[in-house]
Write a protein that holds these residues in place. Structure first.
Motif, short mmCIF file in Angstrom:
data_model
loop_
_atom_site.label_atom_id
_atom_site.label_comp_id
_atom_site.label_asym_id
_atom_site.label_seq_id
_atom_site.Cartn_x
_atom_site.Cartn_y
_atom_site.Cartn_z
N CYS B 97 0.83 -1.21 0.00
CA CYS B 97 0.00 0.00 0.00
C CYS B 97 0.86 1.27 0.00
CB CYS B 97 -0.90 -0.01 1.23
SG CYS B 97 -1.68 1.57 1.53
N CYS B 132 -9.71 -2.85 6.76
CA CYS B 132 -8.41 -2.91 6.08
C CYS B 132 -7.33 -3.42 7.05
CB CYS B 132 -8.02 -1.53 5.57
SG CYS B 132 -6.32 -1.48 5.04
N VAL B 134 -4.25 -3.64 6.49
CA VAL B 134 -3.02 -2.84 6.38
C VAL B 134 -2.97 -1.79 7.50
CG1 VAL B 134 -1.84 -1.16 4.92
CG2 VAL B 134 -2.79 -3.23 3.91
N SER B 363 -2.41 -0.77 -5.35
CA SER B 363 -1.78 -1.16 -4.10
C SER B 363 -2.76 -1.23 -2.94
CB SER B 363 -0.60 -0.24 -3.78
OG SER B 363 -1.05 1.00 -3.33
N ARG B 365 -5.54 -3.51 -1.64
CA ARG B 365 -6.29 -4.77 -1.81
C ARG B 365 -7.69 -4.67 -1.28
NH1 ARG B 365 -0.86 -4.58 -2.11
NH2 ARG B 365 0.00 -6.38 -3.17
N LEU B 366 -7.87 -3.89 -0.24
CA LEU B 366 -9.20 -3.78 0.34
C LEU B 366 -10.20 -3.43 -0.76
CD1 LEU B 366 -10.50 -2.29 3.49
CD2 LEU B 366 -11.20 -1.15 1.43
S1 SF4 Z 1 -7.71 1.13 2.60
FE1 SF4 Z 1 -6.25 0.73 0.95
S2 SF4 Z 1 -5.13 2.64 0.72
FE2 SF4 Z 1 -6.10 2.66 2.74
S3 SF4 Z 1 -4.58 1.84 4.11
FE3 SF4 Z 1 -5.88 0.15 3.46
S4 SF4 Z 1 -4.77 -0.71 1.72
FE4 SF4 Z 1 -3.92 1.29 2.05
#
Ligand code: SF4
Ligand code: SF4
Lengths: 384, 431
Positions: B97, B132, B134, B363, B365-366
């Protein structure tokens, strides 16, 4: 059966994509088969319901991904695509259901692509494992989630699961994990006697077998390994990290071995070895499972526990296993592993532990470049 | 030449009063953060998806910084690439990301905002991750780099049935109580539940106006672009939720948009197409991207990205903690793809859209994993014309203007032809 025949048998089982052993189990018992995507799944509950948990670990390097590509974007790991391809081809027909878990955004979305395209023939369940184990409420939450799963399975199965069923199942998996741990102990103590590809084959056949049957194979192997006559070689001892979900091709593991590494610990097929301590059998078994998940699980890039950071636990593993270096073996586009890398790298550098990073894809054919980089790495350590 | 002139004229003009108000509010917010940094006042890092917690934090005397908003601002001001590269040098893969990378790069370059102001170092890193995964890693990294304590509010994903189960809400509420305790220690201020209730009343009022504003896009022409313009409205929603300033802003916005409806004014001179948009925009080429659609007279009337709060959701001051917990659980990023399809379909149907545009962010994935399936579902099952484009929300290296323009043009040409034929059919039926 001698060791080589045992390995040949495992290899045969892995190479047959139709998995007749699952079908014959279904025929014999009249039970249902439930797949699980990596990493950890509560197999104990599935098995306690009289169902066979089947590990779905991607398509390997023999599967051509033709149709599944168009379902996903370009930044997606192979296992997400190959698992979909398997389903599109009808190769997962032997399953009655499949579980996905809260490991990453890709796997989560995949579960809904499965739901839309392959249910209701296949029941699709998504399990949310707690990501805040330091909260006192995490166990209670997980008990409720496991109870939800249990109800779902009872509904599908049309009959209830008793506490005794679950205890027996936990017992079978405790035993199964203990045997795999013994295998890993040999790998750490006498790595020349058991290579990682061999240990891998022995572990992965458990994906299609009930735990008791798998344990029989493991016991046979454990008896045979010490009899092998192989001389130790001058290799470095490494921990392999990053392959907890998508699995690297067996050839890659062979290459790392040939390039001069004894892999003395790894996170391959991690879900099957999730607990290194037994799940207690006294008390309420669902509670035991939940509590073990919170307090006794292996660390992994897909579960988070800030009471003991993963980078600290990686260093601990390196030290415990007497390794001198770490080989990161990360699936291309695997975000949980790739995002853990910078923090791992920092701590390894601080601790003076050398590492090398490899990237793989399920469908990988040539390993030359990879071999060269591992060889260079090994040389840099041996001749330092 | 003539074409260029007409294109220029057709470029969007969104210059209402609230535009200035929005700018002022955001500038004031940045200034306050700078002040907080200077005075070493307690500050928490927060995420947009769980930004309703700002209501709680404000009552506890804690400022909020949003790493996501900083990444967004860096991208829109075309400053993101060097920071992304700094992160890549530190071991971040090219494939993860890019929001995270820009933020990490900026942190290691002095923790500056896109405006050059100094951002406060957080005293607490509070991740409320809503879907998410991430976010969990990102905030873990911020905590590791800043040395600030980390608390991750685990928000169970909506995974069976339409909504959250009571156990999920209980779980989040218990965690909120732990957060309150941590914050009280940090700021030395006890949470005043009456003050919290009052803030929730204000938040609810803002949210009510917000939902009314969203409904206005059903009008033809739509009074504003629900993708490109609405992103600007999200700033005050996030930064001023539960404050009198926030209420005033959204009251003004609602009035202004209602006036535009009355006068039949849209964001582009002539609304020729109505579209629903899925996923985040390519911020480094925000303007360019917008213009690709504006030149076709296409206006967004619905978008998932600008649905920052659960649809139909209003905070309930009578159930303060439950209500604060339900927000991040119910937000669309915390729901499965199938529910996202339903939301998009609802927007298309209720707001009479002609097409669905999917901007697949490489980048992220969500958003992007499954976009191919989404396109298939909308075009083949629902027969809704669907266009899928791919680039990134932060990394300018993935944007190819010429290629994108070709695809957009080809799509709208076909759509125009279809509309023309449909119009003809209607005419011939009429005669
Ligand atoms: S929603 Fe998408 S852009 Fe935002 S932090 Fe998660 S992966 Fe990264
Ligand atoms: S390989 Fe990594 S990114 Fe892919 S599904 Fe597994 S954990 Fe997720």
């Amino acid at each position: 059966m001698d060791f080589e025949s045992l390995i040949a048998q495992c290899r045969e089982m892995i190479d047959n994509p139709l998995h007749p052993e699952v079908l014959s189990w279904k025929e014999k018992t009249g039970g249902k088969a439930v797949g699980y995507f990596p990493v950890y799944s509560p197999l104990e509950i599935v098995y306690a319901n009289g169902m066979l948990p089947v590990g779905i670990m991607g398509g390997g390097n023999k599967l051509d991904v033709e149709r599944a590509d168009s379902y996903f974007g370009s930044f997606v790991c192979s296992i997400v695509k190959s698992t979909t391809e398997l389903a599109l081809r009808g190769d997962l027909k032997y399953l009655d259901g499949i579980f996905f878990h809260s490991i990453c955004d890709a796997a989560r979305n995949l579960s809904f692509v499965f739901k839309r395209n392959f249910s209701p023939q296949l029941f699709v369940e998504y399990i949310h494992f707690p990501q805040n184990p330091s909260s006192p409420s995490a166990v209670k939450y997980l008990v409720s989630e496991l109870e939800r799963v249990r109800k779902k399975l009872e509904e599908v199965n049309g009959r209830p699961m008793t506490e005794e069923n679950l205890k027996q199942s936990i017992h079978a998996y405790n035993e199964n994990r203990r045997l795999m741990q013994n295998l890993y102990r040999i790998k750490a103590e006498a790595p020349h006697l058991l290579s990682t590809p061999e240990a891998y084959l022995l572990t992965s056949v458990g994906n299609w077998l009930p735990p008791e049957d798998h344990s029989m194979i493991l016991r046979a192997a454990l008896e045979e390994v010490p009899k092998r006559k192989i001389r130790p070689r001058d290799k470095i001892r490494v921990v392999l990290e990053g392959s907890f979900c998508e699995q690297p091709p067996l050839e890659l593991l062979e290459v790392v071995d040939e390039a001069g590494c004894y892999i003395v610990d790894d996170d391959l097929l991690l879900g099957r070895r999730w607990y290194e301590e037994e799940i207690p059998l006294d008390g309420n078994p669902v509670h035991s499972l939940a509590e073990s998940y919170i307090n006794r699980a292996r660390y992994s890039s897909v579960s988070h526990d800030w009471r003991r950071p993963r980078s600290q636990r990686l260093v601990e593993r390196v030290k415990q296993s007497g390794a001198t270096a770490v080989v990161f073996c990360i699936a291309k586009f695997c975000e949980p592993a790739l995002l853990d890398y910078p923090l791992f790298k920092d701590v390894l550098e601080r601790e003076g532990i050398p590492h090398v990073s490899l990237e793989f894809e399920e469908k990988m054919w040539t390993f030359e470049t990879l071999k060269t980089s591992v060889e260079t790495f090994v040389e840099s350590i041996l001749f330092d | 030449m003539a074409k260029e002139v007409s294109e220029k004229k057709e470029k969007s003009q969104y210059q209402g009063r609230i535009h200035q108000m929005q700018k002022d509010l955001m500038a004031r917010w940045m200034a306050e953060l700078e002040q907080a940094a200077e005075n070493n006042e307690p500050t928490a890092c927060l995420l947009v998806a769980g930004s309703n917690l700002a209501i709680l934090l404000r009552c506890l005397g804690i400022h909020q910084v949003y790493p996501e908003l900083n990444s967004l601002q860096l991208a829109i001001r075309k400053q993101s690439l060097p920071y992304i590269q700094i992160a890549e040098e530190k071991g971040y893969s090219t494939d993860v990301c890019s929001y995270v990378k820009a933020d990490v790069g900026a942190f290691f370059s002095g923790n500056m905002s896109s405006l050059g102001t100094k951002l406060p170092k957080p005293t607490l890193v509070l991740s409320c991750f809503s879907g998410c995964n991430v976010y969990i890693k990102w905030f873990e990294h911020i905590a590791a780099y800043t040395g600030a304590p980390l608390y991750v509010i685990d928000v169970p994903f909506i995974r069976s049935g339409e909504g959250p189960c009571p156990e999920d809400i209980d779980y989040v509420v218990s965690q909120l109580k732990e957060v309150i305790e941590i914050c009280e220690k940090m700021s030395g201020k006890k949470l005043d539940y009456d003050q919290l209730r009052e803030s929730l009343v204000l938040a609810r009022e803002m949210e009510r106006s917000w939902l009314e504003i969203k409904e206005l896009t059903k009008n033809i022409p739509s009074p504003y672009d629900d993708y490109f313009d609405c992103i600007t409205l999200m700033g005050p929603l996030v930064a001023y939720r539960g404050t009198p300033e926030g209420v005033e802003f959204f009251h003004t916005a609602l009035k202004e948009f209602e006036e535009r409806v009355r006068l039949g004014i849209g964001p582009i001179p002539k609304e020729r197409f109505r579209m629903v948009v899925e996923s985040a925009p390519p911020y480094p080429y925000f303007r360019t991207f917008r213009d690709l659609f504006t030149r076709w007279g296409a206006c967004a009337v619905g978008a998932t990205y600008t649905t920052p709060q659960p649809p139909e959701f209003l905070h309930d001051p009578e159930r303060p903690l439950e209500s604060l917990a339900e927000y991040p659980i119910q937000i669309f990023t915390n729901r499965g793809l199938v529910q996202r399809y339903q939301l998009l379909e609802k927007y298309v149907r209720e707001r009479s859209a002609d097409a669905l545009i999917i901007h697949s962010v490489k980048s992220c994935r969500l958003f992007s994993v499954g976009h191919g399936d989404m396109r298939e579902y909308f075009s083949k099952k629902l027969y809704i014309p669907t266009l899928m484009l791919e680039s990134d929300l932060e990394d300018p290296r993935y944007f190819s203007e010429a290629q994108m323009r070709n695809r957009v043009d080809a799509f709208f040409e076909v759509l125009e032809h279809k509309k023309y034929l449909a119009g003809k059919t209607i005419e011939s039926h009429a005669t």
